[in-house]
Design a protein around this motif. Structure first.
Motif, PDB file in Angstrom:
ATOM      1  N   ALA A 234       0.821  -1.208   0.000  1.00  0.00           N
ATOM      2  CA  ALA A 234       0.000   0.000   0.000  1.00  0.00           C
ATOM      3  C   ALA A 234       0.857   1.261   0.000  1.00  0.00           C
ATOM      4  CB  ALA A 234      -0.922  -0.021   1.217  1.00  0.00           C
ATOM      5  N   SER A 235       1.960   1.258   0.770  1.00  0.00           N
ATOM      6  CA  SER A 235       2.773   2.475   0.894  1.00  0.00           C
ATOM      7  C   SER A 235       3.717   2.674  -0.292  1.00  0.00           C
ATOM      8  CB  SER A 235       3.577   2.430   2.199  1.00  0.00           C
ATOM      9  OG  SER A 235       4.461   1.310   2.192  1.00  0.00           O
ATOM     10  N   GLU A 236       4.288   1.582  -0.810  1.00  0.00           N
ATOM     11  CA  GLU A 236       5.274   1.707  -1.883  1.00  0.00           C
ATOM     12  C   GLU A 236       4.629   1.826  -3.256  1.00  0.00           C
ATOM     13  OE1 GLU A 236       8.636   1.982  -1.731  1.00  0.00           O
ATOM     14  OE2 GLU A 236       8.419   2.135   0.447  1.00  0.00           O
ATOM     15  N   PHE A 237       3.512   1.136  -3.451  1.00  0.00           N
ATOM     16  CA  PHE A 237       2.918   1.079  -4.794  1.00  0.00           C
ATOM     17  C   PHE A 237       1.516   1.694  -4.841  1.00  0.00           C
ATOM     18  CE2 PHE A 237       5.820  -2.540  -4.276  1.00  0.00           C
ATOM     19  CZ  PHE A 237       6.726  -2.252  -5.287  1.00  0.00           C
ATOM     20  N   ASN A 238       1.080   2.215  -3.708  1.00  0.00           N
ATOM     21  CA  ASN A 238      -0.224   2.881  -3.654  1.00  0.00           C
ATOM     22  C   ASN A 238      -1.358   1.954  -4.068  1.00  0.00           C
ATOM     23  OD1 ASN A 238      -1.701   5.162  -2.981  1.00  0.00           O
ATOM     24  ND2 ASN A 238      -1.817   5.847  -5.111  1.00  0.00           N
ATOM     25  N   PHE A 239      -1.223   0.675  -3.724  1.00  0.00           N
ATOM     26  CA  PHE A 239      -2.284  -0.283  -4.028  1.00  0.00           C
ATOM     27  C   PHE A 239      -3.423  -0.106  -3.025  1.00  0.00           C
ATOM     28  CE2 PHE A 239       0.648  -3.738  -6.013  1.00  0.00           C
ATOM     29  CZ  PHE A 239       0.748  -2.957  -7.155  1.00  0.00           C
ATOM     30  N   PRO A 240      -4.645  -0.020  -3.497  1.00  0.00           N
ATOM     31  CA  PRO A 240      -5.766  -0.020  -2.538  1.00  0.00           C
ATOM     32  C   PRO A 240      -5.929  -1.418  -1.944  1.00  0.00           C
ATOM     33  CG  PRO A 240      -6.601  -0.121  -4.782  1.00  0.00           C
ATOM     34  CD  PRO A 240      -5.098   0.044  -4.893  1.00  0.00           C
ATOM     35  N   ILE A 241      -6.203  -1.487  -0.657  1.00  0.00           N
ATOM     36  CA  ILE A 241      -6.367  -2.766   0.014  1.00  0.00           C
ATOM     37  C   ILE A 241      -7.778  -2.890   0.561  1.00  0.00           C
ATOM     38  CG2 ILE A 241      -5.647  -4.179   1.983  1.00  0.00           C
ATOM     39  CD1 ILE A 241      -2.862  -3.143   1.621  1.00  0.00           C
ATOM     40  N   TYR A 242      -8.456  -3.914   0.222  1.00  0.00           N
ATOM     41  CA  TYR A 242      -9.770  -4.195   0.785  1.00  0.00           C
ATOM     42  C   TYR A 242      -9.928  -5.699   0.894  1.00  0.00           C
ATOM     43  CZ  TYR A 242     -10.771  -4.890  -4.181  1.00  0.00           C
ATOM     44  OH  TYR A 242     -10.730  -5.323  -5.463  1.00  0.00           O
ATOM     45  N   GLU A 243     -10.789  -6.115   1.752  1.00  0.00           N
ATOM     46  CA  GLU A 243     -10.962  -7.549   1.989  1.00  0.00           C
ATOM     47  C   GLU A 243     -12.009  -8.108   1.042  1.00  0.00           C
ATOM     48  OE1 GLU A 243     -12.033 -10.588   5.665  1.00  0.00           O
ATOM     49  OE2 GLU A 243     -11.309  -8.557   6.045  1.00  0.00           O
ATOM     50  N   ASN A 244     -11.673  -9.221   0.402  1.00  0.00           N
ATOM     51  CA  ASN A 244     -12.619  -9.867  -0.500  1.00  0.00           C
ATOM     52  C   ASN A 244     -13.833 -10.375   0.259  1.00  0.00           C
ATOM     53  OD1 ASN A 244     -11.412  -9.518  -2.945  1.00  0.00           O
ATOM     54  ND2 ASN A 244     -10.344 -11.483  -2.939  1.00  0.00           N
ATOM     55  N   GLU A 245     -14.972 -10.256  -0.385  1.00  0.00           N
ATOM     56  CA  GLU A 245     -16.167 -10.861   0.194  1.00  0.00           C
ATOM     57  C   GLU A 245     -16.054 -12.378   0.072  1.00  0.00           C
ATOM     58  OE1 GLU A 245     -18.559  -9.440   1.748  1.00  0.00           O
ATOM     59  OE2 GLU A 245     -17.930  -7.360   1.444  1.00  0.00           O
TER      60      GLU A 245
END
Length: 306
Positions: free
Chosen positions: A285-296
């Protein structure tokens, strides 16, 4: 949600009995032998860290434990992350086979959902090559079996590991916590002996033809009063030397529920925990700015009301 760690032994051994002979298992009682010898144990694990619609990020890690006299040292190798998708799985898998084993020919990669454990397999064999070359006059403890003939464990590579261990006067013991080997329909780890524990039961006389080649002799090991038995493959050298090496193992390593403590430590240190996974995800998330969310979880969504 923490994905399940995949350790080598969790993959079962790719070996099946096709036929059996009429021979009988042979039991050997094991007594500690007061010879000092280094114990070297290795284990690896892999885990899925994150995924998107095209693929996922996996990580692999290995641990080598060295125990001699009253001292023990641990060496962690990794973690190494990979992004794997349908488009690059062929390149990554064959590139790793080339780096780890020096194999030039390309093979079809495993299915994407299996590639995490298959890459873990390659990594495991690579560490086994390392300890077979690096150490001498030692007992090498592997997790799993000495099965060969799969694309993850080519016969030429397993043969090299065994021959290198023999050249350096090492003995390899591979412990499997799970096994599909059966004799007359009974899982081999259910075989009991009249010998007082600790004991091993050699079952080579009962095996006639198997799907894949196994380097070494196959035993059922019960090394403690607890009712836990393991498949145990030992190589190289003769059965007499195997029994002697087991006595030396009992003198140089603690036995936890019938399992060598040094190998147990290798398993624990190579396995990813929740903190590891969260750390990886925060790094992404910090290095590549990937959004993180939990899969349903579709199963939980469908069935939780019931």
């Amino acid at each position: 949600m923490l994905e399940k760690n995949i350790n080598d032994d969790d993959q079962n051994e790719d070996i099946l009995i096709i036929d059996i002979k009429q021979g009988k298992p042979i039991s050997f009682s094991i007594k500690p032998i007061e010879i000092k010898k280094p114990i070297i144990a290795i284990d690896t694990s892999s885990i899925k860290i994150a995924e998107n619609s095209e693929g996922f990020i996996i990580a692999i890690r290995g641990a080598i434990i060295h125990r001699f006299l009253n001292k023990a040292s641990a060496y962690l190798i990794g973690p190494f992350p990979f992004y794997v998708c349908e488009e690059n799985s062929h390149l990554i898998y064959n590139r790793l086979r080339n780096i780890f084993f020096g194999l030039k020919e390309n093979v079809n990669p495993p299915l994407l959902e299996h590639i995490s454990k298959r890459i873990g397999n390659l990594f495991d064999r690579w560490l086994q090559i390392y300890v077979a070359e690096k150490f001498s006059d030692s007992i090498l403890l592997f997790d799993g079996s000495l099965t060969a003939g799969t694309i993850d464990s080519p016969i030429s590579i397993m043969k090299y590991i065994i021959e290198t261990a023999q050249k350096n006067n090492n003995i390899i013991m591979a412990f499997s916590k799970m096994t599909r080997l059966r004799i007359h329909g009974i899982r081999i780890t259910e075989i009991q002996s009249k010998e007082p524990y600790p004991y091993v039961v050699n079952i080579d006389n009962c095996l006639k033809q198997m799907k894949y080649k196994c380097f070494g002799n196959i035993y059922v090991a019960r090394l403690s009063p607890f009712p836990f038995s393991y498949r145990l493959d030992i190589a190289p050298f003769s059965k007499d030397k195997h029994i002697e090496a087991l006595g030396i193992l009992l003198n140089n390593d603690a036995i936890i529920y019938g399992y060598p403590e040094t190998l147990l430590l290798a398993h624990v240190l190579s396995t990813f925990n929740k903190i590891d996974v969260i750390g990886f995800q925060r790094l992404l998330a910090s290095e590549f700015n990937f959004p993180i969310y939990e899969n349903e979880d579709i199963r939980e969504t469908l069935f939780q009301p019931f």
